[in-house]
Design a protein around this motif. Structure first.
Motif, PDB file in Angstrom:
ATOM      1  N   SER A   1       7.035  62.250 -26.900  1.00 47.54           N
ATOM      2  CA  SER A   1       7.749  63.548 -26.984  1.00 47.54           C
ATOM      3  C   SER A   1       6.578  64.487 -26.023  1.00 47.54           C
ATOM      4  CB  SER A   1       7.826  64.035 -28.416  1.00 47.54           C
ATOM      5  OG  SER A   1       6.736  64.080 -29.205  1.00 47.54           O
ATOM      6  N   PHE A   2       5.481  64.300 -26.094  1.00 47.98           N
ATOM      7  CA  PHE A   2       4.520  65.400 -25.320  1.00 47.98           C
ATOM      8  C   PHE A   2       4.382  64.875 -24.049  1.00 47.98           C
ATOM      9  CE2 PHE A   2       2.945  66.191 -29.799  1.00 47.98           C
ATOM     10  CZ  PHE A   2       3.059  67.520 -29.929  1.00 47.98           C
ATOM     11  N   GLY A   3       5.321  63.885 -23.539  1.00 53.59           N
ATOM     12  CA  GLY A   3       5.182  63.433 -22.016  1.00 53.59           C
ATOM     13  C   GLY A   3       3.897  62.581 -21.834  1.00 53.59           C
ATOM     14  N   LEU A   4       3.471  61.678 -22.699  1.00 54.69           N
ATOM     15  CA  LEU A   4       2.361  61.074 -22.732  1.00 54.69           C
ATOM     16  C   LEU A   4       2.855  59.679 -22.711  1.00 54.69           C
ATOM     17  CD1 LEU A   4      -0.260  62.739 -25.157  1.00 54.69           C
ATOM     18  CD2 LEU A   4      -0.318  62.717 -22.632  1.00 54.69           C
ATOM     19  N   ASP A   5       1.929  58.698 -21.986  1.00 56.15           N
ATOM     20  CA  ASP A   5       2.317  57.579 -21.966  1.00 56.15           C
ATOM     21  C   ASP A   5       2.199  56.769 -23.276  1.00 56.15           C
ATOM     22  OD1 ASP A   5       2.730  57.325 -19.127  1.00 56.15           O
ATOM     23  OD2 ASP A   5       0.914  56.798 -18.380  1.00 56.15           O
ATOM     24  N   ARG A   6       3.011  55.717 -23.348  1.00 59.99           N
ATOM     25  CA  ARG A   6       3.107  55.148 -24.604  1.00 59.99           C
ATOM     26  C   ARG A   6       1.767  54.133 -24.586  1.00 59.99           C
ATOM     27  NH1 ARG A   6       7.973  54.691 -27.707  1.00 59.99           N
ATOM     28  NH2 ARG A   6       9.659  55.915 -26.587  1.00 59.99           N
ATOM     29  N   ILE A   7       1.125  53.837 -25.742  1.00 60.69           N
ATOM     30  CA  ILE A   7      -0.104  52.825 -25.793  1.00 60.69           C
ATOM     31  C   ILE A   7       0.291  51.808 -26.346  1.00 60.69           C
ATOM     32  CG2 ILE A   7      -2.396  52.833 -26.510  1.00 60.69           C
ATOM     33  CD1 ILE A   7      -2.433  55.623 -26.226  1.00 60.69           C
ATOM     34  N   ASN A   8       0.166  50.515 -26.164  1.00 60.27           N
ATOM     35  CA  ASN A   8       0.102  49.262 -27.003  1.00 60.27           C
ATOM     36  C   ASN A   8      -0.896  49.175 -27.935  1.00 60.27           C
ATOM     37  OD1 ASN A   8       1.264  46.928 -27.875  1.00 60.27           O
ATOM     38  ND2 ASN A   8       1.276  45.792 -26.197  1.00 60.27           N
ATOM     39  N   PHE A   9      -1.104  49.973 -29.001  1.00 58.30           N
ATOM     40  CA  PHE A   9      -2.048  49.749 -29.748  1.00 58.30           C
ATOM     41  C   PHE A   9      -2.448  48.207 -30.265  1.00 58.30           C
ATOM     42  CE2 PHE A   9      -0.775  54.166 -30.120  1.00 58.30           C
ATOM     43  CZ  PHE A   9      -2.028  54.963 -30.061  1.00 58.30           C
ATOM     44  N   LEU A  10      -1.492  47.759 -30.801  1.00 58.22           N
ATOM     45  CA  LEU A  10      -1.862  46.564 -31.226  1.00 58.22           C
ATOM     46  C   LEU A  10      -1.781  45.445 -30.173  1.00 58.22           C
ATOM     47  CD1 LEU A  10       1.204  47.035 -33.867  1.00 58.22           C
ATOM     48  CD2 LEU A  10      -1.155  46.382 -34.552  1.00 58.22           C
ATOM     49  N   GLY A  11      -1.768  45.576 -28.954  1.00 58.46           N
ATOM     50  CA  GLY A  11      -2.032  44.411 -27.958  1.00 58.46           C
ATOM     51  C   GLY A  11      -2.892  44.835 -27.124  1.00 58.46           C
ATOM     52  N   SER A  12      -3.796  46.029 -27.521  1.00 53.56           N
ATOM     53  CA  SER A  12      -4.745  46.488 -26.385  1.00 53.56           C
ATOM     54  C   SER A  12      -6.185  46.118 -26.937  1.00 53.56           C
ATOM     55  CB  SER A  12      -4.562  48.058 -26.164  1.00 53.56           C
ATOM     56  OG  SER A  12      -5.861  48.468 -25.992  1.00 53.56           O
ATOM     57  N   ASN A  13      -7.145  45.528 -26.086  1.00 51.90           N
ATOM     58  CA  ASN A  13      -8.422  45.248 -26.536  1.00 51.90           C
ATOM     59  C   ASN A  13      -9.329  46.749 -26.666  1.00 51.90           C
ATOM     60  OD1 ASN A  13      -8.540  42.357 -27.053  1.00 51.90           O
ATOM     61  ND2 ASN A  13      -8.219  41.898 -24.952  1.00 51.90           N
ATOM     62  N   THR A  14      -8.707  47.595 -26.056  1.00 52.73           N
ATOM     63  CA  THR A  14      -9.438  49.024 -26.106  1.00 52.73           C
ATOM     64  C   THR A  14      -9.380  49.522 -27.679  1.00 52.73           C
ATOM     65  OG1 THR A  14      -8.696  49.202 -24.139  1.00 52.73           O
ATOM     66  CG2 THR A  14     -10.098  51.111 -24.919  1.00 52.73           C
ATOM     67  N   TRP A  15      -7.945  49.368 -27.893  1.00 56.04           N
ATOM     68  CA  TRP A  15      -7.523  49.951 -29.162  1.00 56.04           C
ATOM     69  C   TRP A  15      -7.620  49.257 -30.294  1.00 56.04           C
ATOM     70  CZ3 TRP A  15      -6.995  55.061 -29.388  1.00 56.04           C
ATOM     71  CH2 TRP A  15      -7.128  55.912 -28.368  1.00 56.04           C
ATOM     72  N   PHE A  16      -7.586  48.043 -30.290  1.00 58.04           N
ATOM     73  CA  PHE A  16      -7.554  47.233 -31.340  1.00 58.04           C
ATOM     74  C   PHE A  16      -8.666  47.412 -32.417  1.00 58.04           C
ATOM     75  CE2 PHE A  16      -6.979  43.078 -33.732  1.00 58.04           C
ATOM     76  CZ  PHE A  16      -5.982  43.350 -34.429  1.00 58.04           C
ATOM     77  N   GLN A  17      -9.644  47.569 -32.172  1.00 55.01           N
ATOM     78  CA  GLN A  17     -11.017  47.732 -33.078  1.00 55.01           C
ATOM     79  C   GLN A  17     -10.721  48.911 -33.619  1.00 55.01           C
ATOM     80  OE1 GLN A  17     -14.551  46.562 -31.297  1.00 55.01           O
ATOM     81  NE2 GLN A  17     -14.488  44.657 -31.388  1.00 55.01           N
ATOM     82  N   PRO A  18     -10.698  50.057 -33.085  1.00 53.23           N
ATOM     83  CA  PRO A  18     -10.338  51.309 -33.604  1.00 53.23           C
ATOM     84  C   PRO A  18      -9.261  51.246 -34.813  1.00 53.23           C
ATOM     85  CG  PRO A  18     -10.767  51.453 -31.383  1.00 53.23           C
ATOM     86  CD  PRO A  18     -10.728  50.072 -31.227  1.00 53.23           C
ATOM     87  N   LEU A  19      -8.037  50.574 -34.259  1.00 49.50           N
ATOM     88  CA  LEU A  19      -6.715  50.615 -35.201  1.00 49.50           C
ATOM     89  C   LEU A  19      -7.344  49.781 -36.555  1.00 49.50           C
ATOM     90  CD1 LEU A  19      -4.094  51.053 -35.227  1.00 49.50           C
ATOM     91  CD2 LEU A  19      -3.621  48.933 -34.702  1.00 49.50           C
ATOM     92  N   LEU A  20      -8.127  48.495 -36.351  1.00 49.56           N
ATOM     93  CA  LEU A  20      -8.635  48.015 -37.730  1.00 49.56           C
ATOM     94  C   LEU A  20      -9.572  48.997 -38.697  1.00 49.56           C
ATOM     95  CD1 LEU A  20      -9.576  44.344 -36.487  1.00 49.56           C
ATOM     96  CD2 LEU A  20      -7.484  45.127 -37.748  1.00 49.56           C
ATOM     97  N   ILE A  21     -10.288  49.509 -37.645  1.00 49.13           N
ATOM     98  CA  ILE A  21     -11.399  50.116 -38.642  1.00 49.13           C
ATOM     99  C   ILE A  21     -10.800  51.534 -39.305  1.00 49.13           C
ATOM    100  CG2 ILE A  21     -13.592  51.982 -38.366  1.00 49.13           C
ATOM    101  CD1 ILE A  21     -14.242  49.993 -36.112  1.00 49.13           C
ATOM    102  N   GLY A  22      -9.744  52.120 -38.535  1.00 50.46           N
ATOM    103  CA  GLY A  22      -9.284  53.413 -38.737  1.00 50.46           C
ATOM    104  C   GLY A  22      -8.185  53.007 -40.066  1.00 50.46           C
ATOM    105  N   SER A  23      -7.279  51.726 -39.886  1.00 50.60           N
ATOM    106  CA  SER A  23      -6.508  51.516 -41.095  1.00 50.60           C
ATOM    107  C   SER A  23      -7.205  51.256 -42.199  1.00 50.60           C
ATOM    108  CB  SER A  23      -5.448  50.411 -40.646  1.00 50.60           C
ATOM    109  OG  SER A  23      -5.989  49.428 -40.168  1.00 50.60           O
ATOM    110  N   ASP A  24      -8.393  50.696 -42.173  1.00 45.00           N
ATOM    111  CA  ASP A  24      -9.182  50.202 -43.281  1.00 45.00           C
ATOM    112  C   ASP A  24      -9.682  51.390 -44.006  1.00 45.00           C
ATOM    113  OD1 ASP A  24     -10.463  47.879 -44.776  1.00 45.00           O
ATOM    114  OD2 ASP A  24     -12.098  49.150 -44.515  1.00 45.00           O
ATOM    115  N   VAL A  25     -10.207  52.321 -43.081  1.00 50.67           N
ATOM    116  CA  VAL A  25     -10.723  53.765 -43.817  1.00 50.67           C
ATOM    117  C   VAL A  25      -9.598  54.363 -44.404  1.00 50.67           C
ATOM    118  CG1 VAL A  25     -11.698  55.959 -43.155  1.00 50.67           C
ATOM    119  CG2 VAL A  25     -12.622  53.908 -42.009  1.00 50.67           C
TER     120      VAL A  25
END
Lengths: 297, 310
Positions: free
Chosen positions: B155-179
Motif C-alpha cells: 500500500s506504500f508502493g513498496l515491493d513485496r518481500i518473501n520473508f519466509l523464503g528469503s535467506n536475507t530475511w529468514f534469520q531476522p524473522l526467527l529472531i524477531g518472532s522469538d523476541v
C-alpha cells in the motif's frame, strides 16, 4: 519514577504509556487476527482481507471441526496425556525432592543422588539414541511414549527441593516426636505448606505436555495416534509451504486451501482454549515461581 | 549431631533414623529408574555414533567403525553452516530478547495506572504459553507474500518481500518472532530486580536534580546489573539451541542455507533419513560442547555473581 507536573514530564509519561500499550497491542493483535479469521467466510479469508473483525461472519469452520473425528481423537489423546503426565510428574517430584532436601548429615547418599540427577539434566544421549532406546522398549505409537520419557522433570525437582529446604525444621521435628514416618511427614507437613510451589510445577507440566508436538512427530507413525499439536502441525505445514514457496496466489484462490486456512484458524483457537482457561493460574504461579526459583539460587 | 532429649529412648531413635534412610532410598528409587531408562540408557546408546548402527543388530551386534562418522561430519560443508546458523540465531535471540525485556521492564515500572499495567502484563505474557505450532500460523499470516506486512508494504508502493523464503530475511524473522514471543515473560525477572532497588536512591537523586534518564542510567540499571549479568552468563549454553519447534514450523528447503540448525539437521538426516549413527555423532558433538559451555557458565556465575545454577 517520573515525578512533577511540568510539560516535559507530561510528554515523557505520555511517550512511556504509548510505547508500553503499543507493545501490548503488538502481542495481542496478531493472535486476535487468528480468531477473526476463524469466524470469517471463505472468500474473505482467500483474499486475506480479514483484519480484526470477522468478514462475512460464519461459524462453518467450527461446525466442520465438530465432525472432524481425528481432531477430537487427538484432542483427547492430549487431555489423557496431560492428566497422566501431571499425576506421574507430581508424584515423582515430591518423592524425589523430599530426600534430596535433607542435609548430607541427615541422609548420607544425598549428594550422590544429586550429582546423578544434575548430570542427567546437563547431558543427554541426544535425539537418535533416545529414539532407538524407546523403539527397543516397544513404546512407539503408545500413549506412554508421550508421558514416560519426561516422567522426571529435573528442573521442577530442584525447584521443589529448594522450597522444601526452606520449610521450618520445627514443623518436621514435632512430627518426628509424634512418631511420623518420612512419608507421613512429606504428605502431612511438607506438601500442605508447599502448595503454591507445587502449583507452579504442575502448570509447567500441563503447559509443556499440552504444547509439545515434537514427541508426537518423532514417536508416532500413525496420524491416529497424534496428540493435538502434532495433528495441527501436520495440517498447517502444507498451507505454510504453499504460501512461503511464493508460488501462485492462484493456488490460494483454490477453495479447498482457503477452507483449510479458515479451518486451521478454528482448530488453533479450540486447541488454545484449555490454556486460556488455566491462564489466570498460570500468570499467578508462573510469575512467583520464576521469581522465587531464579532469585533464590 | 544435635543432642536429643525427647521422649523416645536412644535405641529406638537410632532404629528410626536407619529406617528413615531406607525410606529415603525407596522414595528416590522410582524416579531413578525412569532416569536410568530414559536418560542414562540413551547415553549408553551414544556408542552407536562409533558404529555402523543397524537397528536389527542392536547396540551389541553392530559393527564398530571408530571415528569414521566424525571424520565424515567434519568434512561436510553443511556442518559448519548448520553450527553457524544455530549460533547466530541463538545469539540474536539472547541479545535482542534480553535488551527488549530489560527496556520493557523499565518502562512498565513507570506505569502507575493499575488497570493499564495489569492488562498489558496479561497480554504480553500470553505468547510465552502458546506453542510454536500455533504461533507459526500467526507468523505466516503476517509475513507470507500476501500477509499483513506485505499488504502494508504494497500500500506504500513498496515491493513485496518473501520473508519466509528469503535467506536475507529468514534469520531476522526467527529472531524477531522469538523476541516477540518471550520478551514479556522475560521481563518478569527484571521487574523483580527493579523492585529491589532502594527507592531512597531515586528520591535523593531527584532532589539533586537528576532527570529520569539519568536516574535510569545511574540508579536503576546499576541496581539491575547483578541479575542482568547472571542471566547473561546462564544463557551462554543456549547458544546451541536453535529452537527446534520454531524453526521446524517455519523453515523450508529454500532457506536451509540460513535457517537450518543443529536440531533440525539431526532430525532430518538422522531420523527421517535413517542415518542413525551419523545423527548420533552430530548429536554427541553438540552435547559435549553444550556440557562444556554450561559448566563454564556455572563457574563464571559462581565467580562473578556469587550465585550458581546448580
Amino acid at each position: 519514577m517520573i515525578q512533577g507536573n511540568s510539560l516535559s514530564t507530561k510528554i515523557g509519561k505520555f511517550i512511556i504509556y504509548f510505547i508500553v500499550i503499543s507493545l501490548g497491542l503488538v502481542c495481542l493483535l496478531p493472535l486476535w487476527n487468528i480468531v477473526a479469521i476463524s469466524f470469517s467466510g471463505g472468500a474473505a479469508v482467500a483474499a486475506n482481507i480479514v483484519g480484526l473483525t470477522p468478514v462475512n461472519f460464519s461459524t462453518k469452520a467450527y461446525e466442520m471441526i465438530m465432525e472432524d473425528a481425528q481432531f477430537w481423537r487427538s484432542f483427547f489423546i492430549s487431555v489423557q496425556r496431560v492428566v497422566l503426565a501431571l499425576a506421574i510428574n507430581l508424584i515423582l517430584i515430591v518423592l524425589m525432592a523430599y530426600p534430596l532436601s535433607k542435609t548430607k548429615r541427615e541422609f548420607k547418599s544425598r549428594n550422590i543422588y544429586m550429582n546423578i540427577i544434575i548430570f542427567a539434566m546437563l547431558f543427554s544421549g541426544g535425539l537418535i539414541p533416545t529414539y532407538i532406546v524407546i523403539r527397543n522398549l516397544n513404546l512407539l505409537d503408545t500413549i506412554w511414549v508421550l508421558v514416560l520419557p519426561g516422567a522426571v522433570p529435573i528442573f521442577s525437582v530442584i525447584l521443589i527441593m529448594n522450597f522444601f529446604v526452606g520449610v521450618p525444621k520445627s514443623l518436621e521435628e514435632a512430627a518426628v516426636i509424634d512418631g511420623a514416618s518420612p512419608l507421613q511427614i512429606l504428605f502431612k507437613v511438607y506438601i500442605p505448606v508447599s502448595l503454591p510451589a507445587l502449583a507452579t510445577v504442575a502448570l509447567f507440566s500441563i503447559v509443556g505436555n499440552w504444547n509439545d508436538f515434537m514427541s508426537g512427530l518423532i514417536y508416532m507413525s500413525q496420524v491416529s495416534n497424534y496428540p493435538i499439536m502434532t495433528y495441527i502441525q501436520s495440517l498447517t505445514i502444507d498451507i505454510a509451504e504453499l504460501v512461503r514457496s511464493g508460488t501462485s496466489s492462484d493456488a490460494l484462490q483454490n477453495i479447498a486451501e482457503v477452507q483449510n486456512r479458515n479451518l486451521n484458524a478454528a482448530k488453533i483457537v479450540i486447541s488454545t482454549i484449555p490454556l486460556l482457561l488455566i491462564y489466570p493460574f498460570l500468570q499467578k504461579y508462573f510469575v512467583t515461581g520464576i521469581v522465587v526459583g531464579s532469585v533464590k539460587e | 549431631m544435635a543432642v536429643n532429649n525427647q521422649v523416645a529412648p536412644a535405641r529406638d531413635r537410632k532404629k528410626d533414623v536407619k529406617k528413615a534412610k531406607l525410606t529415603y532410598h525407596a522414595m528416590l528409587a522410582p524416579g531413578m529408574i525412569f532416569l536410568l531408562i530414559f536418560s542414562f540408557a540413551p547415553m549408553f546408546g551414544i556408542i552407536m555414533a562409533f558404529q555402523d548402527f543397524v537397528p536389527a543388530k542392536g547396540f551389541f551386534g553392530s559393527e564398530f567403525v571408530g571415528l569414521e562418522h566424525f571424520k565424515y561430519m567434519f568434512n561436510l560443508p553443511d556442518i559448519g553452516k548448520v553450527f553457524r546458523n544455530t549460533i547466530v540465531i541463538a545469539l540474536g535471540k539472547i541479545i535482542f530478547g534480553s535488551l527488549l525485556a530489560i527496556a520493557f521492564a523499565i518502562l512498565l515500572n513507570e506505569i502507575r495506572l493499575k488497570l493499564v499495567k495489569k492488562s498489558v502484563q496479561t497480554i504480553v505474557y500470553l505468547p510465552h504459553f502458546l506453542s510454536w505450532v500455533v504461533l507459526a500460523t500467526v507468523v505466516v499470516n503476517l509475513f507470507s507474500l500476501d500477509g499483513t506486512v506485505n499488504q502494508i508494504l504494497h500500500s506504500f508502493g513498496l515491493d513485496r518481500i518473501n520473508f519466509l523464503g528469503s535467506n536475507t530475511w529468514f534469520q531476522p524473522l526467527l529472531i524477531g518472532s522469538d523476541v516477540w514471543k518471550e520478551f514479556g515473560f522475560n521481563s518478569v525477572i527484571y521487574l523483580a530486580a527493579i523492585a529491589s532497588v532502594d527507592p531512597g536512591l531515586h528520591e535523593a537523586a531527584s532532589i539533586d536534580g537528576a532527570n529520569w534518564w539519568k536516574r535510569v542510567w545511574h540508579i536503576t540499571l546499576p541496581g539491575m546489573l547483578p541479575i542482568i549479568l547472571l542471566l547473561a552468563i546462564l544463557s551462554l549454553p543456549n547458544v546451541l539451541e536453535g529452537g527446534f519447534d520454531q524453526v521446524y514450523n517455519l523453515y523450508s528447503p529454500i532457506v536451509y542455507e540460513t535457517g537450518d540448525t543443529i536440531d533440525t539437521y539431526v532430525y532430518r538426516e538422522g531420523l527421517v533419513g535413517r542415518d542413525y549413527s551419523f545423527g548420533a555423532a552430530v548429536g554427541l558433538f553438540r552435547s559435549v560442547i553444550g556440557l562444556i559451555l554450561i559448566l563454564s557458565a556455572n563457574n563464571a556465575a559462581k565467580k562473578f555473581t556469587e550465585r550458581k545454577l546448580f
